[in-house]
Write an enzyme that holds these catalytic residues in place. Structure first.
Site, PDB file in Angstrom:
ATOM      1  CG  HIS A   1      -3.693   0.429  -7.072  1.00 13.18           C
ATOM      2  ND1 HIS A   1      -4.842   0.588  -6.335  1.00 13.18           N
ATOM      3  CD2 HIS A   1      -2.662   0.629  -6.226  1.00 13.18           C
ATOM      4  CE1 HIS A   1      -4.520   0.856  -5.086  1.00 13.18           C
ATOM      5  NE2 HIS A   1      -3.206   0.891  -4.986  1.00 13.18           N
TER       6      HIS A   1
ATOM      7  CD  GLU B   1       2.360   1.647  -1.512  1.00 11.39           C
ATOM      8  OE1 GLU B   1       3.516   2.101  -1.645  1.00 11.39           O
ATOM      9  OE2 GLU B   1       1.332   2.299  -1.769  1.00 11.39           O
TER      10      GLU B   1
END
Length: 193
Positions: free
Chosen positions: A13, A86
């Site tokens: 990202h 994550e």
């Protein structure tokens, strides 16, 4: 669990304020900052030349926003995969990387993972790798060419799963994973941008 024998792309990202502050994000849902939005738009321009027919993303805001910007640019669908979140760092989330430790051991993710150090509320690295591989394998047969948009830790888990050493994963770093040729065992990993 081995990977399905198929190439795929993985993108980290764009930047967040916590990235700039060197804070441990983990599963804290921190959005992109202005620079992160610009990074996502820039990488979307570059990705246009790739034969992507689907984007699969972590549900966390920073990954989803990056995927959405790319999906709008290349006119491809974006699908959410919860298991691409994550690594969960538990009590370590929100702390500044250089200034923190757990049980007197400085914050060093790769070292902790190798030594089996699991902070309170965090997940074990082996479970994290298994989660990342399972999520990736689920989607690989569904599309011709997939772009996964997730997190630095997920990319490190994928590298660990194919027995590659960990690498620095910058914001919007684009990795291309290519399976081994017949009779060989080593995957090729190329950073495109």
């Amino acid at each position: 669990m081995p990977f399905i024998h198929k190439s795929f792309y993985f993108l980290r990202h764009g930047e967040t304020d916590w990235n700039k502050q060197q804070r441990i994000m983990g599963q804290s849902d921190i959005p992109l900052n202005k620079n992160g939005v610009l990074q996502a738009k820039t990488v979307a321009e570059k990705i246009q030349v790739l034969p992507i027919d689907a984007i699969v993303t972590s549900p966390l805001k920073r990954a989803y926003a990056t995927a959405e910007i790319i999906g709008n640019k290349i006119r491809q669908p974006v699908f959410i995969e919860n298991d691409l979140q994550e690594f969960c760092w538990g009590v370590m989330e929100g702390k500044v990387k250089g200034d923190c430790s757990y049980k007197d051991t400085p914050f060093e993710p790769e070292k902790w993972w190798k030594q089996g150090i699991v902070p309170t509320g965090a997940e074990a690295f082996s479970e994290f790798v298994s989660r990342a591989v399972k999520a990736t394998n689920y989607h690989l047969p569904l599309y011709q060419s997939i772009l996964f948009v997730a997190h630095g830790g997920i990319i490190m888990a994928i590298l660990a799963a194919i027995s590659k050493p960990p690498q620095r994963v910058d914001n919007t770093a684009l990795f291309h994973f290519t399976p081994p040729d017949l009779g060989k065992t080593s995957w090729d990993v190329n950073i495109i941008n």
